[in-house]
Design a protein around this motif. Structure first.
Motif, mmCIF file in Angstrom:
data_model
loop_
_atom_site.group_PDB
_atom_site.id
_atom_site.type_symbol
_atom_site.label_atom_id
_atom_site.label_comp_id
_atom_site.label_asym_id
_atom_site.label_seq_id
_atom_site.Cartn_x
_atom_site.Cartn_y
_atom_site.Cartn_z
ATOM 1 N N LEU A 1 44.017 52.886 48.608
ATOM 2 C CA LEU A 1 43.119 52.194 49.534
ATOM 3 C C LEU A 1 41.652 52.508 49.244
ATOM 4 O O LEU A 1 40.811 51.603 49.216
ATOM 5 C CB LEU A 1 43.473 52.568 50.973
ATOM 6 N N VAL A 2 41.350 53.799 49.032
ATOM 7 C CA VAL A 2 39.960 54.164 48.743
ATOM 8 C C VAL A 2 39.524 53.587 47.401
ATOM 9 O O VAL A 2 38.406 53.074 47.260
ATOM 10 C CB VAL A 2 39.800 55.701 48.760
ATOM 11 N N GLY A 3 40.401 53.676 46.407
ATOM 12 C CA GLY A 3 40.057 53.130 45.095
ATOM 13 C C GLY A 3 39.849 51.629 45.135
ATOM 14 O O GLY A 3 38.932 51.107 44.480
ATOM 15 N N THR A 4 40.682 50.926 45.875
ATOM 16 C CA THR A 4 40.515 49.470 45.987
ATOM 17 C C THR A 4 39.199 49.127 46.672
ATOM 18 O O THR A 4 38.477 48.213 46.249
ATOM 19 C CB THR A 4 41.691 48.869 46.773
ATOM 20 N N ALA A 5 38.871 49.866 47.742
ATOM 21 C CA ALA A 5 37.602 49.625 48.431
ATOM 22 C C ALA A 5 36.418 49.928 47.523
ATOM 23 O O ALA A 5 35.432 49.172 47.491
ATOM 24 C CB ALA A 5 37.529 50.486 49.696
ATOM 25 N N ALA A 6 36.519 51.030 46.760
ATOM 26 C CA ALA A 6 35.424 51.383 45.852
ATOM 27 C C ALA A 6 35.247 50.324 44.768
ATOM 28 O O ALA A 6 34.122 49.978 44.393
ATOM 29 C CB ALA A 6 35.695 52.746 45.223
ATOM 30 N N ASP B 1 32.208 45.768 42.438
ATOM 31 C CA ASP B 1 32.305 44.429 41.855
ATOM 32 C C ASP B 1 31.431 43.424 42.580
ATOM 33 O O ASP B 1 31.680 42.212 42.486
ATOM 34 C CB ASP B 1 33.761 43.939 41.885
ATOM 35 N N ARG B 2 30.438 43.874 43.304
ATOM 36 C CA ARG B 2 29.563 42.953 44.029
ATOM 37 C C ARG B 2 28.972 41.932 43.056
ATOM 38 O O ARG B 2 28.471 42.283 41.991
ATOM 39 C CB ARG B 2 28.422 43.713 44.722
ATOM 40 N N GLY B 3 29.063 40.678 43.442
ATOM 41 C CA GLY B 3 28.561 39.613 42.583
ATOM 42 C C GLY B 3 29.634 39.011 41.705
ATOM 43 O O GLY B 3 29.432 37.948 41.125
ATOM 44 N N ARG B 4 30.804 39.701 41.576
ATOM 45 C CA ARG B 4 31.882 39.162 40.731
ATOM 46 C C ARG B 4 33.148 38.918 41.544
ATOM 47 O O ARG B 4 34.207 38.645 40.986
ATOM 48 C CB ARG B 4 32.198 40.136 39.592
ATOM 49 N N ARG B 5 33.080 39.012 42.854
ATOM 50 C CA ARG B 5 34.290 38.912 43.670
ATOM 51 C C ARG B 5 34.890 37.515 43.679
ATOM 52 O O ARG B 5 36.002 37.333 44.140
ATOM 53 C CB ARG B 5 33.974 39.347 45.102
ATOM 54 N N SER B 6 34.151 36.528 43.188
ATOM 55 C CA SER B 6 34.713 35.186 43.115
ATOM 56 C C SER B 6 35.720 35.048 41.987
ATOM 57 O O SER B 6 36.451 34.057 41.928
ATOM 58 C CB SER B 6 33.587 34.154 42.929
ATOM 59 N N ASP B 7 35.768 36.012 41.102
ATOM 60 C CA ASP B 7 36.743 35.995 40.010
ATOM 61 C C ASP B 7 38.145 36.094 40.606
ATOM 62 O O ASP B 7 38.466 37.054 41.307
ATOM 63 C CB ASP B 7 36.470 37.176 39.078
ATOM 64 N N PRO B 8 39.026 35.117 40.331
ATOM 65 C CA PRO B 8 40.371 35.165 40.926
ATOM 66 C C PRO B 8 41.136 36.437 40.574
ATOM 67 O O PRO B 8 41.849 36.983 41.426
ATOM 68 C CB PRO B 8 41.054 33.923 40.340
ATOM 69 N N ALA B 9 41.002 36.920 39.348
ATOM 70 C CA ALA B 9 41.726 38.130 38.950
ATOM 71 C C ALA B 9 41.343 39.309 39.834
ATOM 72 O O ALA B 9 42.204 40.112 40.212
ATOM 73 C CB ALA B 9 41.442 38.451 37.478
ATOM 74 N N LEU B 10 40.053 39.413 40.181
ATOM 75 C CA LEU B 10 39.623 40.520 41.034
ATOM 76 C C LEU B 10 40.190 40.381 42.437
ATOM 77 O O LEU B 10 40.587 41.378 43.052
ATOM 78 C CB LEU B 10 38.094 40.570 41.076
ATOM 79 N N ARG B 11 40.235 39.162 42.943
ATOM 80 C CA ARG B 11 40.809 38.969 44.280
ATOM 81 C C ARG B 11 42.278 39.379 44.304
ATOM 82 O O ARG B 11 42.754 39.973 45.273
ATOM 83 C CB ARG B 11 40.647 37.512 44.721
#
Length: 424
Positions: A18-23, A28-38
């Motif tokens: 959970l902490v690692g996913t949040a970090a 990844d600010r600015g790249r969260r629109s990437d489907p793979a990251l979602r």
């Protein structure tokens, strides 16, 4: 003791996930629109929540609620909820693997592949929930019990869950491994390899379901909570997965810190090849010799390594007229006679051919014999090296083949025999 170890491993794995996913989401600010990251974020969230529900301590804490006045909240389905969250998590992992493939790397295209993953995961989700409900399973402490013939329905539930988890993890591991092979050396490739390695450990985690099936068939009940045997692989799997997912963030710093060590290591690996070239073509050594690998300067080892690469390439250029034109065919012939061609990759063969060309040229240069066919006929340069790191990695392969390959030794022997027959 076993329950305490399982609790510690599972809760630690939950916290790390959970902490690692949040970090990672913050980084990844600015790249969260990437489907793979979602898909990565969704997989981490589901897996973390699922791990929070599987420790023995969680089962014990809610066992009273499952049979008390709060039973209507469905605490008896704790095992099902935890399993379904993990099922969805590996489904998202498979979607991550598909989303990073090239358009022609997936049958029907990437979008069609993603739709298949959604359908498969949704189908497994519904079927497993129906099977669990049909089994009439009840929770007694950390045990999940099914009575009479219904235990076979619970066995079917565990079988369906296991097949889906193994299948999804295998898809993820194979596709990420394939993507890693296509990438140049770097943090991203290392991260994909770590994640592929995590899937292997994940299979040991899932193997704990075999014990559940055996217990159900023999006693009618199984330990619904995580055991120490499966909790430890779960923790290792989570650490490898998270390390791979965040490799671009920490890989650059690690690479900078380790670069001098890697430069010294490569420098020593190139020593036999460089020494052989310098002995025959002394002029390749750049003078004055002002840089030593052992110097405590930030870039001393790297500078010495780059100089060594230049000297090796200069030596190869000087030896081009002495390269035997039949070197590539000799290496191919040796591979066919020993069966080695079936087990070696194309670039490995190319490195062996280049090393064999150098070995043959050294023999001919010492005998003072040039080949009229021209220098380029038997010389194979490095293929597609676009950076210094790639050049270092390639020459290390060539140096290893120069000193250890039986094909190179065979080429050297044939050149010597041929030179012995040349009139003096």
């Amino acid at each position: 003791m076993g329950d305490r170890l399982a609790d510690a491993a599972d809760y630690l794995a939950c916290l790390i996930t959970l902490v690692g996913t949040a970090a990672k989401a913050l980084s990844d600010r600015g790249r969260r629109s990437d489907p793979a990251l979602r898909y990565v974020y969704a997989a981490g969230l589901c897996l973390g929540l699922g791990l929070a529900l599987t420790p023995p301590a969680t089962f014990t804490a809610v066992s009273g609620l499952a049979s008390g006045p709060w039973s209507w909240l469905g605490f008896g389905y704790l095992r099902l909820v935890g399993d379904e969250l993990e099922l969805v998590a590996v489904g998202f992992l498979a979607m991550v693997a598909y989303s990073i493939q090239p358009p022609d790397g997936v049958r029907g295209g990437v979008r069609a592949g993603l739709r298949r993953q959604v359908a498969i995961t949704a189908g497994a989700f519904v079927l497993s929930a129906v099977a669990y409900a049909a089994s009439g399973a009840t929770q007694v402490g950390t045990l999940v019990v099914a009575h009479g013939r219904r235990r076979y329905v619970l066995v079917a539930y565990i079988g369906l869950l296991t097949v889906h988890l193994v299948w999804r993890l295998a898809v993820f591991g194979l596709l990420t491994g394939r993507s890693a092979r296509r990438m140049p050396p770097g943090a991203l490739r290392s991260g994909l390899r770590l994640m592929a390695s995590g899937t292997v450990i994940g299979l040991f985690w899932i193997a704990g379901n075999i014990n559940d099936v055996v217990d159900l068939l023999t006693t009618g009940g199984e330990v619904g909570a995580e055991t120490a045997v499966s909790a430890v692989p779960a923790l290792v799997c989570v650490v490898l997965m998270l390390a791979g997912a965040t490799a671009p963030a920490w890989g650059g710093r690690l690479a900078r810190w380790s670069r001098p060590l890697r430069a010294r290591y490569a420098y020593r690996r190139l020593e036999p090849l460089w020494s052989a070239l310098r002995a025959t073509v002394p002029g390749v050594e750049l003078l004055p010799d002002t840089v030593r690998v052992g110097r405590r300067t930030p870039h001393g080892a790297q500078f010495a390594l780059y100089r060594r690469i230049i000297e090796i390439r200069d030596g190869q250029l000087a030896l081009r007229p002495y390269v035997h034109p039949q070197v590539p065919s000799w290496v191919e012939e040796f591979d066919r006679s020993t069966g080695g061609a079936r087990f070696r990759r194309r670039r490995e063969v190319a490195a062996t051919v280049e090393a064999a060309g150098i070995a043959a040229a050294l023999e001919a240069a010492e005998a003072g014999h040039r080949y009229p066919a021209g220098p380029s006929t038997g010389y194979v340069p490095s293929e597609g090296q676009v950076g210094v790191d790639e050049e270092v990695a390639w020459l290390v392969k060539v140096a290893d083949a120069f000193t250890t390959s039986p094909a190179v030794a065979e080429v050297r022997r044939r050149v010597r025999e041929e030179l012995d027959r040349v009139p003096g």
